[in-house]
Design a protein around this motif. Structure first.
Motif, mmCIF file in Angstrom:
data_model
loop_
_atom_site.group_PDB
_atom_site.id
_atom_site.type_symbol
_atom_site.label_atom_id
_atom_site.label_comp_id
_atom_site.label_asym_id
_atom_site.label_seq_id
_atom_site.Cartn_x
_atom_site.Cartn_y
_atom_site.Cartn_z
ATOM 1 N N GLY A 240 0.875 -1.177 0.000
ATOM 2 C CA GLY A 240 0.000 0.000 0.000
ATOM 3 C C GLY A 240 0.898 1.207 0.000
ATOM 4 N N ALA A 241 0.422 2.283 -0.515
ATOM 5 C CA ALA A 241 1.323 3.408 -0.734
ATOM 6 C C ALA A 241 0.815 4.704 -0.151
ATOM 7 C CB ALA A 241 1.519 3.596 -2.230
ATOM 8 N N PRO A 242 1.578 5.318 0.768
ATOM 9 C CA PRO A 242 1.198 6.662 1.176
ATOM 10 C C PRO A 242 1.719 7.650 0.139
ATOM 11 C CG PRO A 242 3.164 5.999 2.362
ATOM 12 C CD PRO A 242 2.812 4.877 1.398
ATOM 13 N N HIS B 219 -1.747 -2.450 8.435
ATOM 14 C CA HIS B 219 -0.682 -1.834 7.621
ATOM 15 C C HIS B 219 -1.116 -0.423 7.200
ATOM 16 C CE1 HIS B 219 2.415 -1.878 4.245
ATOM 17 N NE2 HIS B 219 1.599 -0.911 3.881
ATOM 18 N N GLU B 220 -2.294 -0.322 6.610
ATOM 19 C CA GLU B 220 -2.758 0.979 6.115
ATOM 20 C C GLU B 220 -3.028 1.954 7.262
ATOM 21 O OE1 GLU B 220 -2.393 1.471 3.078
ATOM 22 O OE2 GLU B 220 -2.256 -0.606 2.381
ATOM 23 N N HIS C 227 -0.026 3.784 8.353
ATOM 24 C CA HIS C 227 0.228 4.967 7.516
ATOM 25 C C HIS C 227 -0.646 6.143 7.978
ATOM 26 C CE1 HIS C 227 2.836 2.953 4.756
ATOM 27 N NE2 HIS C 227 1.917 2.266 4.115
ATOM 28 N N GLU D 8 7.043 2.159 4.772
ATOM 29 C CA GLU D 8 6.502 0.824 4.496
ATOM 30 C C GLU D 8 7.018 -0.209 5.499
ATOM 31 O OE1 GLU D 8 4.069 0.555 2.811
ATOM 32 O OE2 GLU D 8 4.105 2.239 1.414
ATOM 33 N N TYR E 82 9.089 -4.367 0.073
ATOM 34 C CA TYR E 82 8.345 -4.346 1.339
ATOM 35 C C TYR E 82 9.035 -5.226 2.378
ATOM 36 C CZ TYR E 82 4.390 -1.838 -0.663
ATOM 37 O OH TYR E 82 3.594 -0.878 -1.225
#
Ligand SMILES: [Zn+2]
Length: 450
Positions: free
Chosen positions: A12-14, A316-317, A320, A336, A388
């Motif tokens: 997942g990406a911030p 995980h998300e 962030h 990450e 990751y």
């Protein structure tokens, strides 16, 4: 509680400030084009006045500026009315300034109105940014057209600790001396990533509310929404238990059937991301500063993964989200790695240490040899290596070396001040005794203690 343990970590990406640089460049180029177009247009106009209609009187500057002022006031009045309409639940007022001939727009705006009311904003306002020129729009709609970038400033209770800003493009036309909104997507391609693709822009939605979570689903999809609420509550417990920062905020989770929501792009099959956390901005990049000011982050779930959403993925998300307001300048391996650290602590709690030990050895044996340094920000999300896993290993190593509390403090320092490699190395060195280079060489000889 979920029993599923993913065999590979959910990416997942911030979207932090660095990810906007390409966009800013694009905006600069567009602006240059706008200036050129303006000059060209006014020169064209002067040429016409001088040669084609020499007898007519050119509009005096004061008249032109008076017209521009009148237009600005008229549009501001419309924007204030629309915000008021949402706050008071008055649909008639919201639709009052629409072009009556554009029935498709009216239908879309009815959905938008219902969604905006459903969001329950504590604060909502629209303002005009700059005028934009698009010859195609003028050609299609006539000369009395006003294309303007709009800033929408809002606050979702509990989720946004302060008002945040998103952008839109509105096309107004003058009909019998009155300005009306005739389209809301002419400018979409020239706006920032995710503009006009907020949770409320895409179709009729429903909002489900838990103690510290808001879930946005398609209207009627509340069973799924409730399941996500439950998993998110578990995910929040994991963030609280495994990451030292005391974050008391609420999370917004968007689980719609669109593959493009905000800056999340799930349509590309090469990207197997199950979810992403994208920044919100109290000040957009380019508005007051080049990078903008990150206020927080919203989670967007990949529509194809909506049924697999569990607390591990969400932890995980949510990590962030719980670190998003710190500044956004931390390197991706740290962002990450921290999110993976939290979710793998959750896996360990559910399934025992065996799975984690196995995974850690796989990262050491299989992933480390494919890289020559810590994963860099550039190309991180496109990398074919397990960036990751390596990021996670780096954070595990740091936790073992300086302790979890010190790693969380390192994170906060990086997020606020890690604006370039020199700053990042200075922060890392002062807090761990390592630079990114020596951290990497340490990983190559790392033997986990179990
Ligand atoms: Zn992530």
């Amino acid at each position: 509680m979920s029993a599923t343990i993913p065999s590979a970590p959910p990416p997942g990406a911030p979207a932090g400030p660095g990810r906007w640089l390409g966009l800013l460049l694009a905006v600069a180029l567009v602006s240059g084009g706008v200036v050129y177009a303006v000059n060209e247009r006014s020169e064209d106009a002067r040429a016409r006045v001088a040669t084609v209609t020499p007898s007519s009187t050119p509009r005096s500057p004061s008249k032109a500026s008076a017209a521009a002022t009148a237009r600005r006031v008229a549009i501001d009045t419309i924007l204030i009315r629309r915000a008021q309409a949402v706050q008071t639940g008055n649909q008639t007022l919201f639709l009052k300034d629409l072009d009556p001939s554009n029935t498709k727009l009216i239908a879309r705006q009815k959905v938008l109105f219902a969604n905006l009311v459903e969001m329950g904003f504590a604060e909502l306002g629209y303002s005009q940014a700059e005028e934009r020129f698009d010859p195609a729009v003028v050609k299609a709609r006539g000369r009395a057209t006003y294309l303007v970038r709009i800033l929408m400033r809002y606050q979702i209770p509990k989720v946004d600790v302060a008002p945040v800003t998103t952008e839109l493009g509105y096309t107004f036309i003058s009909r019998a001396g009155r300005w009306v909104l005739t389209d809301d997507d002419d400018l979409d391609d020239d706006l920032g990533p995710g503009a006009h693709r907020e949770a409320w822009d895409l179709g009729r939605i429903e909002v489900l509310r838990g103690p510290r979570v808001l879930v946005v689903v398609e209207k009627g999809d509340h069973e799924r929404g409730r399941a996500i609420l439950t998993e998110a509550a578990e995910g929040l417990v994991e963030v609280r238990d495994y990451w030292p920062r005391r974050w008391r905020g609420s999370a917004l989770i968007i689980a719609l059937d669109d593959t493009e929501v905000r800056d999340a792009r799930f349509a590309d099959e090469d990207i197997e991301s199950a979810a992403s956390a994208g920044s919100t901005f109290s000040s957009l990049p380019g508005q007051d500063t080049a990078d903008g000011t990150v206020a927080g982050a919203y989670i967007v779930i990949n529509p194809n993964q909506r049924d697999q959403v569990d607390e591990i993925l969400l932890s995980h998300e949510l990590t962030h989200v719980a670190t998003a307001d710190l500044g956004g300048y931390e390197p991706l391996w740290l962002a990450e790695g921290a999110a993976e650290y939290v979710s793998w602590r959750g896996i360990e709690a559910l399934g025992g240490p065996g799975e984690v030990a196995k995974w850690e050895q796989e990262v050491i044996d299989d992933a480390l040899p494919t890289l020559h340094s810590l994963p860099t920000d550039a190309g991180f999300y496109e990398s074919s290596s397990d960036v990751y896993g390596v990021s996670w290993l780096a954070v595990r190593y740091l936790v073992q070396r300086i302790g979890l509390d010190a790693v969380a403090e390192l994170y906060e320092d990086m997020a606020a001040h890690g604006i370039n490699q020199v700053s990042r190395d200075r922060i890392l060195l002062s807090r761990s005794g390592l630079t990114e280079v020596t951290l990497w060489t340490s990983l190559r000889t790392y033997r986990p203690q179990r």
